[in-house]
Design a protein around this motif. Structure first.
Motif, short mmCIF file in Angstrom:
data_model
loop_
_atom_site.label_atom_id
_atom_site.label_comp_id
_atom_site.label_asym_id
_atom_site.label_seq_id
_atom_site.Cartn_x
_atom_site.Cartn_y
_atom_site.Cartn_z
N GLU A 1 -32.35 -11.75 -7.25
CA GLU A 1 -31.73 -11.19 -8.45
C GLU A 1 -30.34 -10.66 -8.08
O GLU A 1 -30.20 -9.83 -7.19
CB GLU A 1 -32.61 -10.07 -9.02
CG GLU A 1 -31.98 -9.23 -10.12
CD GLU A 1 -31.54 -10.05 -11.35
OE1 GLU A 1 -32.34 -10.82 -11.88
OE2 GLU A 1 -30.37 -9.90 -11.75
N TYR B 1 -45.01 -12.02 -19.94
CA TYR B 1 -46.45 -12.27 -19.83
C TYR B 1 -46.94 -12.31 -18.38
O TYR B 1 -47.63 -13.24 -17.97
CB TYR B 1 -46.81 -13.55 -20.58
CG TYR B 1 -46.58 -13.42 -22.07
CD1 TYR B 1 -47.62 -13.06 -22.92
CD2 TYR B 1 -45.33 -13.62 -22.62
CE1 TYR B 1 -47.41 -12.92 -24.29
CE2 TYR B 1 -45.11 -13.49 -23.99
CZ TYR B 1 -46.15 -13.14 -24.80
OH TYR B 1 -45.94 -13.00 -26.16
N VAL C 1 -41.83 -9.38 -24.81
CA VAL C 1 -43.04 -9.39 -23.96
C VAL C 1 -42.79 -10.27 -22.75
O VAL C 1 -42.33 -11.40 -22.90
CB VAL C 1 -44.28 -9.98 -24.71
CG1 VAL C 1 -45.54 -9.81 -23.85
CG2 VAL C 1 -44.47 -9.38 -26.08
N ALA D 1 -34.47 -12.82 -11.52
CA ALA D 1 -35.71 -12.05 -11.77
C ALA D 1 -35.75 -11.62 -13.23
O ALA D 1 -35.96 -10.46 -13.57
CB ALA D 1 -35.75 -10.82 -10.86
N ILE E 1 -26.01 -23.45 -12.60
CA ILE E 1 -25.01 -22.78 -11.77
C ILE E 1 -24.56 -23.74 -10.66
O ILE E 1 -25.39 -24.45 -10.08
CB ILE E 1 -25.51 -21.43 -11.18
CG1 ILE E 1 -26.91 -21.56 -10.58
CG2 ILE E 1 -25.47 -20.33 -12.21
CD1 ILE E 1 -27.39 -20.31 -9.84
N MET F 1 -33.12 -14.45 -27.23
CA MET F 1 -33.60 -15.84 -27.35
C MET F 1 -35.11 -15.82 -27.33
O MET F 1 -35.73 -15.97 -26.27
CB MET F 1 -33.01 -16.68 -26.23
CG MET F 1 -31.53 -16.91 -26.40
SD MET F 1 -30.90 -18.01 -25.14
CE MET F 1 -29.28 -18.38 -25.78
N ILE G 1 -38.28 -15.66 -17.17
CA ILE G 1 -38.86 -16.90 -16.63
C ILE G 1 -39.20 -16.74 -15.15
O ILE G 1 -40.28 -17.16 -14.71
CB ILE G 1 -37.89 -18.09 -16.85
CG1 ILE G 1 -37.73 -18.34 -18.36
CG2 ILE G 1 -38.38 -19.34 -16.14
CD1 ILE G 1 -36.80 -19.47 -18.73
N GLY G 2 -38.30 -16.12 -14.41
CA GLY G 2 -38.55 -15.92 -12.98
C GLY G 2 -39.85 -15.17 -12.73
O GLY G 2 -40.64 -15.52 -11.86
N LYS H 1 -47.52 -20.23 -21.01
CA LYS H 1 -48.70 -19.35 -21.19
C LYS H 1 -49.99 -20.06 -20.79
O LYS H 1 -50.93 -19.44 -20.30
CB LYS H 1 -48.80 -18.83 -22.62
CG LYS H 1 -48.06 -17.51 -22.81
CD LYS H 1 -46.58 -17.69 -22.86
CE LYS H 1 -45.72 -16.89 -21.99
NZ LYS H 1 -44.30 -17.23 -22.09
N ARG I 1 -30.26 -18.79 -20.52
CA ARG I 1 -30.11 -20.01 -21.31
C ARG I 1 -28.83 -19.92 -22.13
O ARG I 1 -28.32 -18.83 -22.38
CB ARG I 1 -31.34 -20.19 -22.23
CG ARG I 1 -32.62 -20.40 -21.43
CD ARG I 1 -33.83 -20.52 -22.34
NE ARG I 1 -33.80 -21.66 -23.22
CZ ARG I 1 -34.18 -22.90 -22.88
NH1 ARG I 1 -34.61 -23.16 -21.65
NH2 ARG I 1 -34.12 -23.88 -23.77
N ILE J 1 -34.34 -18.23 -8.44
CA ILE J 1 -33.07 -17.52 -8.67
C ILE J 1 -33.13 -16.90 -10.07
O ILE J 1 -33.21 -17.62 -11.06
CB ILE J 1 -31.84 -18.44 -8.56
CG1 ILE J 1 -31.88 -19.25 -7.25
CG2 ILE J 1 -30.56 -17.60 -8.63
CD1 ILE J 1 -30.64 -20.11 -7.01
#
Ligand code: FAD
Ligand code: NAI
Length: 483
Positions: free
Chosen positions: A215, A362, A360, A193, A162, A329, A196-197, A57, A283, A191
């Motif tokens: 994706e 961000y 959410v 979507a 991976i 998570m 985090i992506g 953030k 994760r 890698i």
């Protein structure tokens, strides 16, 4: 060193440290075992504070300010000279926020009388009334047996790796590496979507990288309400995130200092080259060194610690929380589970409402939701009614230059009860908290219609979305018959 406690918490992330503090508040003697070393120092706060929620953030904020200064101020009649970004300074700011917060958590544990044991915790025996935990100190690997009446397992998660794109910490990185690029990659591959992506892809795109997001699934953001994910895809693409669904990465390797990525798109093989590649495909629960053989804990097929709705494991007095167990998570979910587990141990009837855990993402605008999507509500057998309102007709959003996106409500048509709230909008993460509170109080669409929302606020779009569920939105032409 003290070797007997009422409660031992293994893991000092948001789930674990909150559980430890709550335990101390309730009068237990508590140890929190945490093995993390961040930038050379033992650190509390887990993934969230060190390499997750907070640093991401911080970078989202810096990159947003940079982009807004560069591209949005002219519309306001504000002119600037050349706008530059000092990446080292931006990373330093992030690191100092992280350091302040993790030091703050250490202070909170100390102030509450919780012993922070710096090292590894391993549950050796969870079946006896006095549980046995092996503590292996970070400083010298010395092993100590600790007994506890209660144990909370809060070991969190780590990125999934991976085989087709093995991380090397320099060119092919996971989310932690993507928080540390010392310069803006010219071309960045991502890698996954997922959350985090989209967040870290947005950070580096705003700073100038060309970003391609691969994706594997045919649908973008399938976890969200379809109307929301469609709108989000449109907005993110417009910003320049090149999101490619239905695209499987079959190989990624570093050749002459560049990452060559091979993909399979419906049977067609393609190759592209990047300066950096982020692998963020989910994760997995982290239980290495956490559970000694024969400790008695049951795991699920997916390697999560098996728990019930109150986070009790199969062993009396042993609880597990956060990313280590079923459910999303998310830091706030881990925190609430930590508090619930301790309060249950104390004999109270605490309960997490898993139906109202907010999600959410961000990005800008944010993508957020609580409760059931329209599709999930239909699948559950509800006769569904929905209402939505576009921010293009919301005065405050327009005044802020943020007149994009929408807010949507999903309700049970038979009872009028609110089942979900979804938004892709400026401040969506905060806005859907209204939905969470409304759902906790079993509110109806009519309740939301009857409340007076302040003008001009983005929250007025919640009011209008609720009105629109009955064809009564004022700032939209609705063909539905007015109720
Ligand atoms: P963790 O935070 O993973 O903490 C577990 C701790 O246990 C770790 O520090 C680990 O070192 C320690 N540990 C593990 N095994 C042992 C052992 N045997 N002995 C001693 N210590 C041990 N969530 C949100 O809600 N909002 C966000 O904005 C958000 N952003 C994120 C951004 C990124 C880039 C990432 C990666 C994650 C993000 N998350 C976010 C997810 C969030 O970080 C996790 O859901 C949350 O940290 C889980 O908390 P936890 O306490 O279960 O585990
Ligand atoms: P994710 O589960 O959100 O997304 C992973 C994406 O990768 C999915 O869309 C999946 O279909 C795709 N994928 C999986 N394998 C693939 C492959 N081989 N090729 C291409 N695509 C593939 O996981 P992500 O983004 O890694 O985040 C992990 C967790 O961290 C999330 O579950 C989330 O809960 C948490 N998190 C939360 C944040 C927040 O609350 N704002 C921010 C960042 C992370």
């Amino acid at each position: 060193m003290k070797t007997s406690y009422d409660l031992v918490v293994i893991g000092g992330g948001p789930g674990g440290y909150e559980a430890a503090i709550r335990g101390a508040q309730l009068g237990f003697s508590v140890a929190c075992i945490e093995k993390r070393v961040h930038k050379g120092e033992p650190a509390l706060g887990g993934t969230c504070l060190n390499v997750g929620c907070i640093p991401s953030k911080a970078l989202l904020d810096s990159s947003h300010r940079y982009e807004a200064t560069k591209h949005e101020l002219a519309d306001h009649g504000i002119s600037t000279g050349d706008v530059n970004i000092d990446i080292a300074k931006m990373l330093e700011r992030k690191d100092s926020i992280v350091k302040g917060l993790t030091a703050g958590v250490a202070g909170l544990l100390k102030g509450n009388g919780v012993d922070w044991l710096q090292g590894w915790g391993t549950l050796v025996d969870g079946k006896s009334a006095d549980k046995k935990v092996k503590f292996t100190a970070l400083a010298d690997d010395a092993e100590t047996e600790i007994t506890a009446k209660y144990v909370i397992l809060a070991a969190g998660s780590v990125p999934i790796e991976i085989p087709v794109a093995k991380t090397d910490g320099e060119f092919i990185v996971d989310s932690t590496g993507a928080l540390e690029f010392s310069e803006v990659p010219k071309r960045l591959g991502v890698i996954g979507a997922g959350v985090i992506g989209l967040e870290l892809g947005s950070v580096w795109r705003r700073l100038g990288a060309e970003v391609v997001v691969y994706e594997a699934m045919p649908e973008f953001l399938a976890v969200a309400d379809k109307e929301i994910s469609k709108e989000a895809a449109k907005l993110l693409k417009k910003q320049g995130l090149d999101i490619r669904v239905d695209t499987k990465v079959t190989n990624a390797e570093v050749v002459n200092g560049e990452v060559v990525v091979t993909t399979d798109v419906k049977g067609e093989t393609k190759t592209e080259t990047f300066d950096k590649l982020i692998v963020c495909v989910g994760r997995r629960a982290y239980s290495e060194k956490l559970l000694a053989e024969g400790c008695g804990i049951e795991l699920t097929e997916r390697g999560l610690v098996a728990v019930d709705d109150q986070c009790k494991t199969n062993l009396d007095g042993v609880y597990a929380i956060g990313d280590l167990v079923r459910g999303p998570m998310l830091a706030h979910k881990a925190m609430e589970e930590g508090m619930m587990a301790v309060e249950r141990i104390h004999g109270e009837k605490a309960q997490v409402n898993y139906d109202t855990i907010i999600s959410v993402i961000y990005t800008h605008p944010e993508i957020a939701w609580v409760g059931l999507s329209e599709q999930a509500a239909i699948e559950k057998g509800y006769e569904v009614k929905t209402g939505s309102f576009s921010l293009a007709a919301n005065g405050r959003a327009l005044a802020q230059g943020e007149g994009v996106g929408l807010i949507k409500v999903v309700a049970d048509a038979k009872t009028d009860r609110l089942l979900g709230m979804h938004a892709v909008a400026v401040g969506a993460g905060d806005i859907v908290h209204q939905g969470m509170i409304a759902m906790e109080f079993v509110s109806s669409i009519e309740d939301l219609q009857l409340m007076t929302f302040a003008h001009p606020t983005v929250s007025e779009a919640v009011h209008e979305a609720a009105l629109s569920a009955d064809g009564r939105a004022i700032h939209a032409i609705q063909r539905k018959k007015r109720k």
